[in-house]
Design a protein around this motif. Structure first.
Motif, PDB file in Angstrom:
ATOM      1  N   ALA A   1       1.776 -12.228  -2.658  1.00  0.00           N
ATOM      2  CA  ALA A   1       1.399 -12.985  -3.707  1.00  0.00           C
ATOM      3  C   ALA A   1       2.358 -13.801  -4.373  1.00  0.00           C
ATOM      4  O   ALA A   1       2.197 -14.929  -5.006  1.00  0.00           O
ATOM      5  CB  ALA A   1       0.721 -12.335  -4.756  1.00  0.00           C
ATOM      6  N   LYS A   2       3.667 -13.337  -3.970  1.00  0.00           N
ATOM      7  CA  LYS A   2       4.794 -14.186  -4.779  1.00  0.00           C
ATOM      8  C   LYS A   2       5.510 -15.062  -3.721  1.00  0.00           C
ATOM      9  O   LYS A   2       5.447 -14.634  -2.453  1.00  0.00           O
ATOM     10  CB  LYS A   2       5.990 -13.059  -5.411  1.00  0.00           C
ATOM     11  N   GLU A   3       6.203 -15.984  -3.976  1.00  0.00           N
ATOM     12  CA  GLU A   3       6.920 -16.925  -3.148  1.00  0.00           C
ATOM     13  C   GLU A   3       8.245 -16.231  -2.525  1.00  0.00           C
ATOM     14  O   GLU A   3       8.819 -16.806  -1.536  1.00  0.00           O
ATOM     15  CB  GLU A   3       7.049 -18.216  -3.879  1.00  0.00           C
ATOM     16  N   GLU A   4       8.947 -15.525  -3.273  1.00  0.00           N
ATOM     17  CA  GLU A   4      10.264 -15.045  -2.742  1.00  0.00           C
ATOM     18  C   GLU A   4       9.912 -14.161  -1.629  1.00  0.00           C
ATOM     19  O   GLU A   4       9.275 -13.175  -1.403  1.00  0.00           O
ATOM     20  CB  GLU A   4      10.805 -14.088  -4.075  1.00  0.00           C
ATOM     21  N   ALA A   5      10.878 -14.514  -0.678  1.00  0.00           N
ATOM     22  CA  ALA A   5      10.764 -13.832   0.673  1.00  0.00           C
ATOM     23  C   ALA A   5      10.940 -12.431   0.536  1.00  0.00           C
ATOM     24  O   ALA A   5      10.447 -11.691   1.255  1.00  0.00           O
ATOM     25  CB  ALA A   5      11.603 -14.420   1.775  1.00  0.00           C
ATOM     26  N   ASP A   6      11.845 -11.958  -0.246  1.00  0.00           N
ATOM     27  CA  ASP A   6      12.067 -10.418  -0.250  1.00  0.00           C
ATOM     28  C   ASP A   6      11.453  -9.610  -1.501  1.00  0.00           C
ATOM     29  O   ASP A   6      11.679  -8.514  -1.864  1.00  0.00           O
ATOM     30  CB  ASP A   6      13.530 -10.060  -0.525  1.00  0.00           C
ATOM     31  N   ALA A   7      10.450 -10.310  -1.941  1.00  0.00           N
ATOM     32  CA  ALA A   7       9.758  -9.702  -3.316  1.00  0.00           C
ATOM     33  C   ALA A   7       8.851  -8.556  -2.725  1.00  0.00           C
ATOM     34  O   ALA A   7       8.185  -8.396  -1.725  1.00  0.00           O
ATOM     35  CB  ALA A   7       8.649 -10.816  -3.898  1.00  0.00           C
TER      36      ALA A   7
ATOM     37  N   PRO B   1       5.806  -3.965  -7.680  1.00  0.00           N
ATOM     38  CA  PRO B   1       6.278  -2.908  -8.677  1.00  0.00           C
ATOM     39  C   PRO B   1       5.532  -1.937  -8.618  1.00  0.00           C
ATOM     40  O   PRO B   1       4.556  -1.523  -8.196  1.00  0.00           O
ATOM     41  CB  PRO B   1       6.254  -4.003  -9.996  1.00  0.00           C
ATOM     42  N   PRO B   2       6.002  -0.849  -9.105  1.00  0.00           N
ATOM     43  CA  PRO B   2       5.843   0.706  -8.973  1.00  0.00           C
ATOM     44  C   PRO B   2       4.577   0.758 -10.030  1.00  0.00           C
ATOM     45  O   PRO B   2       4.708   1.505 -11.117  1.00  0.00           O
ATOM     46  CB  PRO B   2       6.769   1.401  -9.110  1.00  0.00           C
ATOM     47  N   THR B   3       3.486   0.067 -10.227  1.00  0.00           N
ATOM     48  CA  THR B   3       2.300   0.301 -11.128  1.00  0.00           C
ATOM     49  C   THR B   3       1.092   0.551 -10.658  1.00  0.00           C
ATOM     50  O   THR B   3       0.709   0.705  -9.443  1.00  0.00           O
ATOM     51  CB  THR B   3       1.941  -1.340 -11.648  1.00  0.00           C
ATOM     52  N   ALA B   4       0.133   1.083 -11.616  1.00  0.00           N
ATOM     53  CA  ALA B   4      -1.205   1.727 -11.242  1.00  0.00           C
ATOM     54  C   ALA B   4      -1.906   0.531 -10.280  1.00  0.00           C
ATOM     55  O   ALA B   4      -2.701   0.667  -9.690  1.00  0.00           O
ATOM     56  CB  ALA B   4      -1.855   2.173 -12.417  1.00  0.00           C
ATOM     57  N   GLN B   5      -1.775  -0.534 -11.076  1.00  0.00           N
ATOM     58  CA  GLN B   5      -2.773  -1.866 -10.764  1.00  0.00           C
ATOM     59  C   GLN B   5      -2.232  -2.008  -9.487  1.00  0.00           C
ATOM     60  O   GLN B   5      -3.417  -2.216  -8.617  1.00  0.00           O
ATOM     61  CB  GLN B   5      -2.040  -2.890 -11.312  1.00  0.00           C
ATOM     62  N   HIS B   6      -1.122  -1.912  -8.758  1.00  0.00           N
ATOM     63  CA  HIS B   6      -0.951  -2.141  -7.439  1.00  0.00           C
ATOM     64  C   HIS B   6      -1.431  -1.062  -6.617  1.00  0.00           C
ATOM     65  O   HIS B   6      -2.133  -1.007  -5.524  1.00  0.00           O
ATOM     66  CB  HIS B   6       0.609  -2.506  -7.084  1.00  0.00           C
ATOM     67  N   ALA B   7      -1.163   0.241  -6.885  1.00  0.00           N
ATOM     68  CA  ALA B   7      -1.169   1.437  -6.327  1.00  0.00           C
ATOM     69  C   ALA B   7      -2.810   1.633  -5.973  1.00  0.00           C
ATOM     70  O   ALA B   7      -3.238   2.193  -4.587  1.00  0.00           O
ATOM     71  CB  ALA B   7      -0.700   2.581  -7.182  1.00  0.00           C
ATOM     72  N   MET B   8      -3.627   1.550  -7.008  1.00  0.00           N
ATOM     73  CA  MET B   8      -5.079   1.504  -6.685  1.00  0.00           C
ATOM     74  C   MET B   8      -5.538   0.717  -5.390  1.00  0.00           C
ATOM     75  O   MET B   8      -6.424   1.068  -4.735  1.00  0.00           O
ATOM     76  CB  MET B   8      -5.785   1.340  -7.874  1.00  0.00           C
TER      77      MET B   8
ATOM     78  N   PRO C   1      -3.435  -7.678   5.840  1.00  0.00           N
ATOM     79  CA  PRO C   1      -2.264  -7.299   4.985  1.00  0.00           C
ATOM     80  C   PRO C   1      -2.581  -7.398   3.394  1.00  0.00           C
ATOM     81  O   PRO C   1      -3.745  -7.500   3.172  1.00  0.00           O
ATOM     82  CB  PRO C   1      -1.283  -8.800   5.000  1.00  0.00           C
ATOM     83  N   TYR C   2      -1.694  -6.540   2.632  1.00  0.00           N
ATOM     84  CA  TYR C   2      -1.959  -6.226   1.306  1.00  0.00           C
ATOM     85  C   TYR C   2      -1.821  -7.550   0.652  1.00  0.00           C
ATOM     86  O   TYR C   2      -0.382  -7.907   0.446  1.00  0.00           O
ATOM     87  CB  TYR C   2      -1.352  -5.074   0.734  1.00  0.00           C
ATOM     88  N   VAL C   3      -2.717  -8.099  -0.516  1.00  0.00           N
ATOM     89  CA  VAL C   3      -2.132  -9.336  -1.201  1.00  0.00           C
ATOM     90  C   VAL C   3      -3.024  -9.147  -2.506  1.00  0.00           C
ATOM     91  O   VAL C   3      -4.237  -8.886  -2.652  1.00  0.00           O
ATOM     92  CB  VAL C   3      -2.800 -10.547  -0.680  1.00  0.00           C
ATOM     93  N   HIS C   4      -2.327  -9.152  -3.561  1.00  0.00           N
ATOM     94  CA  HIS C   4      -3.023  -8.911  -4.968  1.00  0.00           C
ATOM     95  C   HIS C   4      -2.199  -9.877  -6.022  1.00  0.00           C
ATOM     96  O   HIS C   4      -0.967  -9.593  -5.995  1.00  0.00           O
ATOM     97  CB  HIS C   4      -2.907  -7.614  -5.293  1.00  0.00           C
ATOM     98  N   HIS C   5      -2.687 -10.792  -6.548  1.00  0.00           N
ATOM     99  CA  HIS C   5      -2.072 -11.495  -7.717  1.00  0.00           C
ATOM    100  C   HIS C   5      -2.438 -10.558  -9.082  1.00  0.00           C
ATOM    101  O   HIS C   5      -3.245 -10.262  -9.440  1.00  0.00           O
ATOM    102  CB  HIS C   5      -2.884 -12.750  -7.981  1.00  0.00           C
ATOM    103  N   ASP C   6      -1.259 -10.554  -9.650  1.00  0.00           N
ATOM    104  CA  ASP C   6      -1.003  -9.456 -10.837  1.00  0.00           C
ATOM    105  C   ASP C   6      -1.958 -10.087 -11.656  1.00  0.00           C
ATOM    106  O   ASP C   6      -2.171 -11.204 -12.194  1.00  0.00           O
ATOM    107  CB  ASP C   6       0.206  -9.538 -11.271  1.00  0.00           C
ATOM    108  N   LEU C   7      -2.616  -8.988 -12.527  1.00  0.00           N
ATOM    109  CA  LEU C   7      -3.622  -9.288 -13.539  1.00  0.00           C
ATOM    110  C   LEU C   7      -2.997  -9.553 -14.884  1.00  0.00           C
ATOM    111  O   LEU C   7      -3.769  -9.980 -15.994  1.00  0.00           O
ATOM    112  CB  LEU C   7      -4.573  -8.156 -13.723  1.00  0.00           C
TER     113      LEU C   7
ATOM    114  N   LEU D   1      -3.535 -12.092 -17.510  1.00  0.00           N
ATOM    115  CA  LEU D   1      -3.525 -13.427 -16.762  1.00  0.00           C
ATOM    116  C   LEU D   1      -3.021 -14.497 -17.323  1.00  0.00           C
ATOM    117  O   LEU D   1      -3.141 -15.850 -17.163  1.00  0.00           O
ATOM    118  CB  LEU D   1      -5.192 -14.054 -16.605  1.00  0.00           C
ATOM    119  N   GLY D   2      -1.559 -13.915 -17.909  1.00  0.00           N
ATOM    120  CA  GLY D   2      -0.716 -14.868 -18.498  1.00  0.00           C
ATOM    121  C   GLY D   2      -1.003 -15.292 -20.096  1.00  0.00           C
ATOM    122  O   GLY D   2      -0.123 -16.050 -20.615  1.00  0.00           O
ATOM    123  N   ILE D   3      -2.075 -14.854 -20.595  1.00  0.00           N
ATOM    124  CA  ILE D   3      -2.252 -15.174 -21.741  1.00  0.00           C
ATOM    125  C   ILE D   3      -1.566 -14.185 -22.936  1.00  0.00           C
ATOM    126  O   ILE D   3      -1.702 -13.054 -23.057  1.00  0.00           O
ATOM    127  CB  ILE D   3      -3.850 -15.384 -22.097  1.00  0.00           C
TER     128      ILE D   3
END
Length: 460
Positions: A315-321, A324-331, A352-358, A374-376
Motif C-alpha cells: 500500500a506504500k510507494e516505497e519499494a522496500d517498505a 509494521p508489527p501491529t495487530a492491525q496488519h497481523a489480523m 498479495p497482501y495489501v492493506h491501507h493503514d486505518l 484515517l489521518g484525522i
C-alpha cells in the motif's frame, strides 16, 4: 503410526496472525480437505494492545485472554508447547511440549506466526533486573510489583529506601512504553489517598527513549500533545537517552544521571521470535523475508506473517517498505495467508497482501488519549472514544467484549482496590524469566534432532 493421508497444515503461534489464519482455514476448508494443527504454549489468544491496562488494574487478565478451546466448532488440533526449531528441507517442526518432551511434527504446509519477543541490548544488568511488557504474566506481575513498592515504602523507616521504591523508570517511547507509563502513573497517583504516610512528591515516573521524538508515527502535533499530557501529570520525559547499566537498586542513564529505583520496565521495541534464526532462511532486519503473498522464497508450502515476517507493504510507494508489527496488519495477514494456503492446496492463483493503514490510537488512561484514525487528528474524549472503540471491536468474542466493557465501566465508577495477589512473592522474576528466549535450537541442533528422531508426531 500416523496413517492420515490428508494434507497437514501446521500453524505456529496463537497471536493475532496465527488465530485469524486458523479460524479462516476452519471456515473455508472442507473437513476432509486437510488437517489443521496449531502449536502454542498457551491456550488463549492475547490482546496485546491492552496489556498496559491489565498492569494498571483497569482490566482483569482474563478479559484480554480469549480461550482457544471455547468454540464448540473448533476442530483444529492444538499442541500445547512451543516450536523451538524447523527443518525446512525435511518439512519437520521441532516442538517442546508443556510436559518438557521434545518431539517432531511433520507438515505439508507450514504457517509461521511465532510473533516477537522484547528487543534487548548488551546493557549490564538489563535482563537480570528489568521487567518486560510482552506477556500476560508480565503485566500481572508488574501490577503486583508496583503496588508492593507502595506498601514497602509505606512500611519503611529508611528515607533513602522509601525514595527509591517510589521512583519508576520506563524505557521505550513507542506505544507500549508510553501507554504503560501513563496507565501506571495514574495507578500510583490514585493510590496516594490510600497511603496518607507517603509524600506525594516522592513518587516519580521517568519515561526515556533513545529516539528524538515520542511516538513519531503520530506526527509532530499529536506527539507533542501526548508529551504535554504526560508532563502535566508529572512524568519526566527524557529523549535521546537510554540505559547505561542497571542494578537491583538503581539505573544509570547514558547522560550520566543515576536514578535510585527498584522498578525498571523495558519496552524498547521488539524483534522476531528466535525461532526464525533456526530456519537458516533469508531475513530482513531479523524478520523472515517473504513475498507479497507471504511465501518464504525457495520453500514450497511455507508461509510467514505477523511480527516475525518482513511482509512487503504494497500500500506504500516505497519499494522496500514492510508492514509494521501491529495487530492491525497481523489480523488481516492471517486471513490472507489462510486464503493463499487454500489456493495452493487447490491449485489456484495466490493473492498479495495489501492493506491501507486505518490509523493509530493511544490510550493514556482516564479521559486522556490521542488518536489518528484515517489521518484525522483527535485529542481528549473523542480520541479516547475512538481508541477504546477500536480495541473493543477488535476483540474476537462477545464474551471478551462484555468482560472488557464491564471492566471499563466498573473502573470508571468504583476505581481501584489496589489489591495485589502476591503470586511469586518469594522470587523476583525479570525480563529474562518470562519470554524463555534461551529455549530455541540452532539450525545444526534442529537437523541433528530430526535425523536422530525422524518424523514422529506430537501427541494432541
Amino acid at each position: 503410526m500416523n496413517n492420515v493421508t490428508r494434507p497437514r497444515i501446521l500453524v505456529v503461534g496463537a497471536g493475532f496472525a496465527g488465530v485469524d489464519c486458523v479460524r479462516r482455514l476452519e471456515r473455508k476448508l472442507a473437513p476432509d480437505e486437510a488437517d489443521v494443527t496449531l502449536v502454542t504454549p498457551v491456550g488463549y489468544q492475547l490482546y496485546l494492545p491492552l496489556l498496559p491496562q491489565v498492569a494498571s488494574g483497569v482490566l482483569t487478565p482474563q478479559s484480554i485472554a480469549v480461550s482457544l478451546r471455547r468454540s464448540k466448532k473448533y476442530r483444529t488440533r492444538i499442541i500445547p508447547g512451543g516450536a523451538i526449531g524447523v527443518d525446512l528441507k525435511a518439512k519437520v517442526c521441532v516442538i517442546r511440549t508443556i510436559t518438557d518432551e521434545t518431539v517432531n511434527e511433520r507438515y505439508d504446509y507450514l504457517v509461521l506466526a511465532p510473533g516477537s519477543v522484547t528487543r534487548t541490548f548488551d546493557i549490564p544488568g538489563l535482563t537480570e533486573h528489568a521487567f518486560g511488557m510482552k506477556t500476560l504474566a508480565e503485566a500481572a506481575y508488574i501490577r503486583d510489583h508496583v503496588i508492593s513498592q507502595l506498601d514497602l515504602a509505606d512500611a519503611s523507616h529508611d528515607p533513602a529506601e522509601r525514595a527509591s521504591r517510589l521512583q519508576f523508570v520506563v524505557v521505550g517511547g513507542g506505544y507500549a512504553g508510553t501507554e504503560t507509563a501513563a496507565c501506571l502513573q495514574r495507578l500510583t497517583h490514585a493510590a496516594l489517598k490510600r497511603y496518607p504516610r507517603l509524600d506525594p512528591g516522592l513518587i516519580k515516573w521517568h519515561l526515556i527513549d533513545i529516539a528524538p521524538k515520542l511516538m513519531p508515527e503520530l506526527g509532530d502535533k499529536l506527539g507533542r500533545s501526548a508529551q504535554e499530557i504526560l508532563r502535566r501529570r508529572g512524568i519526566d520525559i527524557s529523549l535521546g537517552v537510554s540505559v547505561d547499566k542497571a542494578t537491583p537498586h538503581e539505573v544509570t542513564f547514558t547522560d550520566g544521571r543515576v536514578v535510585p529505583t527498584r522498578t525498571l520496565i523495558w519496552t524498547a521495541g521488539v524483534v522476531a521470535s528466535p525461532l526464525i534464526a533456526t530456519l537458516g532462511a533469508e531475513t530482513v532486519h531479523g524478520r523472515l523475508a517473504v513475498s507479497a503473498e507471504m511465501r518464504v522464497p525457495r520453500h514450497d508450502g511455507v508461509f510467514a506473517l505477523g511480527d516475525a515476517a518482513a511482509v512487503p507493504d504494497e500500500a506504500k510507494e516505497e519499494a522496500d517498505a514492510v508492514c509494521p508489527p501491529t495487530a492491525q496488519h497481523a489480523m488481516r495477514q492471517g486471513k490472507r495467508v489462510a486464503d493463499n494456503v487454500i489456493a495452493t492446496l487447490r491449485g489456484e492463483p495466490l493473492r498479495p497482501y495489501v492493506h491501507h493503514d486505518l490509523g493509530l490510537v493511544v490510550d493514556l488512561g482516564g479521559k486522556d488519549a490521542v488518536s489518528k484514525p484515517l489521518g484525522i487528528e483527535l485529542r481528549g474524549l473523542p480520541a479516547q472514544a475512538v481508541a477504546r472503540g477500536y480495541h473493543w471491536s477488535a476483540l474476537r468474542t462477545n464474551v471478551a467484549k462484555t468482560r472488557v466493557m464491564t471492566n471499563w465501566l466498573l473502573n470508571a465508577v468504583a476505581g481501584d482496590d489496589f489489591v495485589r495477589t502476591g503470586f511469586q512473592s518469594r522470587r523476583a522474576p525479570r525480563l529474562k524469566d518470562f519470554e524463555h528466549t534461551n529455549a530455541y535450537m540452532t539450525p545444526e541442533e534442529v537437523r541433528a534432532h530430526v535425523e536422530e528422531h525422524g518424523g514422529e508426531a506430537a501427541l494432541g
